[in-house]
Design a protein around this motif. Sequence first.
Motif, PDB file in Angstrom:
ATOM      1  N   ALA A 227      56.739  26.735  23.478  1.00 26.56           N
ATOM      2  CA  ALA A 227      56.632  28.108  22.979  1.00 26.56           C
ATOM      3  C   ALA A 227      56.473  29.123  24.102  1.00 26.56           C
ATOM      4  N   PHE A 228      55.785  28.749  25.173  1.00 23.92           N
ATOM      5  CA  PHE A 228      55.569  29.679  26.284  1.00 23.92           C
ATOM      6  C   PHE A 228      56.799  29.804  27.185  1.00 23.92           C
ATOM      7  N   GLY A 229      57.783  28.933  26.997  1.00 25.57           N
ATOM      8  CA  GLY A 229      59.027  29.049  27.760  1.00 25.57           C
ATOM      9  C   GLY A 229      58.887  28.766  29.235  1.00 25.57           C
ATOM     10  N   PRO A 260      52.554  28.388  42.731  1.00 24.01           N
ATOM     11  CA  PRO A 260      53.388  29.197  41.831  1.00 24.01           C
ATOM     12  C   PRO A 260      53.186  28.832  40.363  1.00 24.01           C
ATOM     13  N   THR A 261      52.994  27.552  40.078  1.00 25.77           N
ATOM     14  CA  THR A 261      52.739  27.131  38.703  1.00 25.77           C
ATOM     15  C   THR A 261      51.416  27.673  38.206  1.00 25.77           C
ATOM     16  N   ILE A 262      50.379  27.571  39.037  1.00 22.04           N
ATOM     17  CA  ILE A 262      49.064  28.072  38.643  1.00 22.04           C
ATOM     18  C   ILE A 262      49.139  29.573  38.345  1.00 22.04           C
ATOM     19  N   SER A 263      49.789  30.313  39.222  1.00 25.12           N
ATOM     20  CA  SER A 263      49.881  31.764  39.045  1.00 25.12           C
ATOM     21  C   SER A 263      50.668  32.116  37.784  1.00 25.12           C
ATOM     22  N   ALA A 267      49.114  33.770  34.251  1.00 26.10           N
ATOM     23  CA  ALA A 267      49.650  35.031  33.732  1.00 26.10           C
ATOM     24  C   ALA A 267      50.158  34.870  32.301  1.00 26.10           C
ATOM     25  N   ALA A 268      50.785  33.725  32.015  1.00 28.62           N
ATOM     26  CA  ALA A 268      51.305  33.491  30.666  1.00 28.62           C
ATOM     27  C   ALA A 268      50.188  33.413  29.635  1.00 28.62           C
ATOM     28  N   GLY A 273      50.687  37.973  27.952  1.00 29.54           N
ATOM     29  CA  GLY A 273      51.529  36.782  27.938  1.00 29.54           C
ATOM     30  C   GLY A 273      51.518  36.093  26.586  1.00 29.54           C
ATOM     31  N   ILE A 274      50.356  36.014  25.968  1.00 29.68           N
ATOM     32  CA  ILE A 274      50.251  35.371  24.651  1.00 29.68           C
ATOM     33  C   ILE A 274      50.998  36.183  23.599  1.00 29.68           C
ATOM     34  N   GLN A 275      50.900  37.507  23.677  1.00 26.39           N
ATOM     35  CA  GLN A 275      51.646  38.347  22.740  1.00 26.39           C
ATOM     36  C   GLN A 275      53.151  38.140  22.890  1.00 26.39           C
ATOM     37  N   SER A 276      53.610  38.037  24.137  1.00 28.96           N
ATOM     38  CA  SER A 276      55.043  37.801  24.370  1.00 28.96           C
ATOM     39  C   SER A 276      55.464  36.452  23.811  1.00 28.96           C
ATOM     40  N   MET A 277      54.627  35.439  24.012  1.00 24.87           N
ATOM     41  CA  MET A 277      54.915  34.114  23.462  1.00 24.87           C
ATOM     42  C   MET A 277      55.024  34.173  21.942  1.00 24.87           C
TER      43      MET A 277
END
Length: 365
Positions: A227-229, A260-263, A267-268, A273-277
């Motif tokens: 869902a978070f893409g 980069p994954t942690i960052s 942010a997601a 980020g949750i609203q975008s998801m």
Amino acid sequence: MSAEFVNKLQRQHLAELVPYQSARRSMSGGSTWLNANEAPLTPAFPEAPEWNRYPSFQNAALNQAYADYAGLKSEQVLSCRGSDEAIDLLIRAFCEPVNDAVMITTPTYGMYAISAATQGAAVADCPLIASADNSLQLDVASMLQRLRDPQQPRVKLIFVCSPSNPLGNLVDSGALEQLLAGVGQQALVVLDQAYVEFIEQSSAQVQISDWLARYPQLVVLRTLSKAFGLAGLRCGFAIGQPEVMDILRKVIAPYPLPEPTISGATAALSATGIQSMQAQVAATLEQRARLLEVLQNKAWVEKIWPSATNFVLISVADAPAIVQQCQQAGVLIRNQSSQPGLSPCVRISIGSAEEMDRLFEVLPA
């Protein structure tokens, strides 16, 4: 029931194992870092100055962000390289080769059995059975019978995928609770919820904090890949009792997630980020409804399996022919006919409106 029993379930040699203490894990603070044999700069990427440093062993901000999102405490969360790594960690931590087993319920996600075979653990299969609503559900009686069979390798982990991959449906919550109660302290029940964001929010399986409080033998797997893409970032989470997370920390790599994954993952998990998801999930469900409407009018579709995910499984007469026709037109869908217990079928992921339009153009009439 406390969670102390998990220490007895872990592989015996791990009880005395002192995990590797990396530079980041053993020391913090300071202004001049000369303890990890790192380069002072990142010459190829001067705009990313932190990339010359090893990342956190378990990033506190990321784990707290996911704990807040899931309604948990941060000590219940372990971040890892997708839920696939969590599957592997659980088997490495709890299953002795040859003597111990994992239980699966086919048709189900293939990595449970593959990870078990890689680690030398046995696989006990208790296939799903047809229910009154014509879906496939847990055969709890068979699962508990196999769990208690002293003539077979001891089952330490029971993997349950809900929503199911490849089926797409939810496991019945009542059956899942019956399984948890029956298992008691004999094993861990691992609930793989890779597709949890696509479940209706009223479902009992969405809010897991109460389940974890009642059932210390429960471990939940989550991911940001669906869902978070963020499939390309490879970030997932194992969730459970702090005692289980402590055992997994013994076998996970010193630096499991790159910076980069942690960052990106942190942010997601922000409010934005949750609203975008959630907006993307809503759009995906709209496209799923479009797909279901189209499939209902196709004579070659023999069964549309219920879906609580971002894909739809359909039974067809000739799965290879349909997959090939789509592939020749540049549209890739997946043949799932090799799944145990399934008739010829294909699985179609839900894409954007434009991608679904293209699919509809190339599907057989």
